[in-house]
Design a protein around this motif. Structure first.
Motif, short mmCIF file in Angstrom:
data_model
loop_
_atom_site.label_atom_id
_atom_site.label_comp_id
_atom_site.label_asym_id
_atom_site.label_seq_id
_atom_site.Cartn_x
_atom_site.Cartn_y
_atom_site.Cartn_z
N SER A 39 38.86 24.56 14.55
CA SER A 39 38.18 25.87 14.28
C SER A 39 37.11 25.93 15.51
CB SER A 39 37.27 25.86 12.96
OG SER A 39 38.27 25.51 11.74
N LEU A 40 36.74 24.82 15.93
CA LEU A 40 35.70 25.31 17.08
C LEU A 40 36.45 25.68 18.31
CD1 LEU A 40 32.61 24.38 18.17
CD2 LEU A 40 33.87 22.70 19.31
N ILE A 41 37.50 24.78 18.42
CA ILE A 41 38.61 25.21 19.79
C ILE A 41 39.20 26.51 19.72
CG2 ILE A 41 40.79 24.61 20.72
CD1 ILE A 41 40.19 21.52 19.91
N ASN A 42 39.50 27.01 18.46
CA ASN A 42 39.86 28.40 18.20
C ASN A 42 38.74 29.41 18.70
OD1 ASN A 42 42.68 27.42 17.73
ND2 ASN A 42 42.20 27.62 15.46
N MET A 43 37.52 29.05 18.17
CA MET A 43 36.46 29.94 18.27
C MET A 43 36.01 29.90 19.81
SD MET A 43 32.48 29.42 17.29
CE MET A 43 32.14 28.16 18.63
N ALA A 145 27.41 24.49 11.22
CA ALA A 145 25.82 24.90 10.94
C ALA A 145 25.43 26.19 9.90
CB ALA A 145 25.26 25.23 12.05
N ASP A 146 26.66 26.91 9.80
CA ASP A 146 26.47 28.03 8.67
C ASP A 146 26.51 27.62 7.30
OD1 ASP A 146 29.50 28.52 7.56
OD2 ASP A 146 29.36 27.33 9.43
N LYS A 147 26.77 26.30 6.90
CA LYS A 147 26.79 25.90 5.76
C LYS A 147 25.34 25.37 5.13
CE LYS A 147 31.44 25.05 5.35
NZ LYS A 147 31.93 26.43 5.99
N PRO A 173 23.12 16.15 26.25
CA PRO A 173 22.97 17.82 25.94
C PRO A 173 23.61 17.80 24.59
CG PRO A 173 23.77 16.99 28.10
CD PRO A 173 23.75 15.79 27.45
N TYR A 174 23.03 18.61 23.74
CA TYR A 174 23.84 18.99 22.41
C TYR A 174 23.73 20.55 22.14
CZ TYR A 174 19.15 19.65 20.29
OH TYR A 174 18.00 20.18 20.00
N PHE A 175 24.80 20.69 21.20
CA PHE A 175 24.81 22.34 20.69
C PHE A 175 24.86 22.32 19.06
CE2 PHE A 175 26.52 21.61 25.03
CZ PHE A 175 26.19 22.39 25.81
N ILE A 176 24.41 23.47 18.85
CA ILE A 176 24.75 23.65 17.27
C ILE A 176 25.82 24.92 17.32
CG2 ILE A 176 23.53 24.72 15.20
CD1 ILE A 176 20.83 23.47 16.43
N SER A 177 26.90 24.61 16.25
CA SER A 177 27.92 25.58 16.16
C SER A 177 28.09 25.65 14.92
CB SER A 177 29.20 25.11 17.07
OG SER A 177 29.94 24.41 16.28
N SER A 178 29.09 26.85 14.79
CA SER A 178 29.47 27.40 13.61
C SER A 178 30.67 28.20 13.93
CB SER A 178 28.88 28.23 12.54
OG SER A 178 29.38 28.95 11.60
N GLU A 181 30.72 31.90 11.98
CA GLU A 181 29.85 32.74 12.39
C GLU A 181 29.63 32.78 14.22
OE1 GLU A 181 26.22 32.63 10.33
OE2 GLU A 181 27.05 32.65 8.55
N THR A 182 30.53 32.18 14.65
CA THR A 182 30.72 32.12 16.30
C THR A 182 29.33 31.77 16.88
OG1 THR A 182 31.94 34.24 15.79
CG2 THR A 182 31.92 33.31 18.17
N ILE A 183 28.78 30.69 16.23
CA ILE A 183 27.42 30.09 16.76
C ILE A 183 27.70 29.11 17.92
CG2 ILE A 183 25.27 28.85 16.01
CD1 ILE A 183 25.45 30.14 13.29
N GLY A 184 27.02 29.28 18.65
CA GLY A 184 27.29 28.34 19.90
C GLY A 184 28.43 28.41 21.04
N LYS A 185 29.04 29.48 20.67
CA LYS A 185 30.15 29.77 21.69
C LYS A 185 29.82 29.99 23.14
CE LYS A 185 34.05 32.77 22.50
NZ LYS A 185 35.02 33.87 22.08
N ALA A 186 28.83 30.63 23.29
CA ALA A 186 28.53 31.20 24.68
C ALA A 186 27.87 30.04 25.34
CB ALA A 186 27.39 32.32 24.56
N GLU A 187 26.93 29.27 24.43
CA GLU A 187 26.11 28.09 24.70
C GLU A 187 27.21 27.13 25.58
OE1 GLU A 187 23.59 30.44 22.11
OE2 GLU A 187 25.38 29.65 22.32
#
Length: 202
Positions: A39-43, A145-147, A173-178, A181-187
Motif C-alpha cells: 500500500s505504501l509503495i502504491n501511494m 497512522a490513520d488507524k 531519520p523516520y517518517f509517519i505514513s498512512s 490518507e496519503t500521509i508521509g508521501k511528500a516527506e
C-alpha cells in the motif's frame, strides 16, 4: 519531487546477481509481513496496483525492482517474520535478502516499515540490528497512522526509539505514513530526492 510521473516494473527474482546494473540509486522497502508495504509503495508511486496488495501476509517472495522516473529504483523486498511460512522458506528468504542487502553497491537507503500501532517487536529489532551491523543506511517508516491518534503514534515512536537506543548510538531519520490518507508521501519522496542529488554528486 512530490509526484512520480513514471513508474515501471523492471524485474522480479530471487538472485541478487540478476538485479539491474547498479548504475542508478536504489531504495529498498522492507518490513514485517502485513505492515502495509505494498500500500505504501502504491501511494508513493501514485499507482493503485504497482505492488500487489494481499490479505495474506508473506505474499511478496521475490526481490521486485521498479524504475521511478527513469532516475532511481524502488525495490520491494519480501516481508519477514511470518510464522506460517515453513522454516526452510524463511531461511531461504533470509539468505536472499542478506545477499541482496550486503552486495548492492548502489543501495542508498533501506526503509524499514514499522506498524505504528504496535509496541516494539523483537523481529523488527533483530532486522534493524542486522542492517546496522552491516553498516547499511537506514530510515524508518511508521505505517497505518490513520488507524489511531497522532498522540498514540508518537507514543509508539517514543517507545521504539527508547528500545532502539539500547543498541544504537542515534535514532535514524523516520517518517509517519498512512497509505489511505496519503500521509508521509511528500516527506519520503523529498527525502529520496535529496539522497538522489547527493548520489549524483558522488
Amino acid at each position: 519531487m512530490e509526484i512520480i510521473k513514471e513508474a515501471e516494473f523492471i524485474i522480479s527474482n530471487t538472485d541478487h546477481t540478476k538485479c539491474p546494473a547498479p548504475d542508478l540509486p536504489e531504495y529498498a522497502f522492507i518490513g514485517r509481513s502485513n505492515v502495509g508495504k505494498s500500500s505504501l509503495i502504491n501511494m508513493l508511486s501514485g499507482r493503485k496496483s504497482l505492488a500487489k496488495i494481499s490479505g495474506k501476509p508473506g505474499k511478496t517472495q521475490l526481490i521486485n525492482h521498479f524504475l521511478m522516473d527513469k532516475a532511481w529504483y524502488l525495490v520491494d523486498l519480501p516481508g519477514y517474520g511470518y510464522a506460517k511460512v515453513s522454516k526452510k522458506v524463511n531461511a531461504g528468504w533470509g539468505t536472499m535478502i542478506n545477499n541482496y542487502l550486503t552486495s548492492r553497491e548502489n543501495l542508498v537507503c533501506v526503509f524499514v516499515l514499522i506498524d505504528s500501532r504496535l509496541p516494539p517487536q523483537k523481529v523488527d529489532m533483530e532486522f534493524i540490528d542486522f542492517v546496522g551491523k552491516n553498516g547499511l543506511p537506514l530510515s524508518l517508516i511508521f505505517t497505518k497512522a490513520d488507524k489511531q491518534s497522532l498522540n498514540k503514534t508518537n507514543q509508539s515512536i517514543a517507545a521504539f526509539r527508547k528500545n532502539m537506543l539500547k543498541t544504537w548510538e542515534d535514532f535514524p531519520p523516520y517518517f509517519i505514513s498512512s497509505a489511505t490518507e496519503t500521509i508521509g508521501k511528500a516527506e519520503v519522496l523529498n527525502f529520496i530526492d535529496k539522497l538522489n542529488q547527493a548520489w549524483k554528486k558522488e
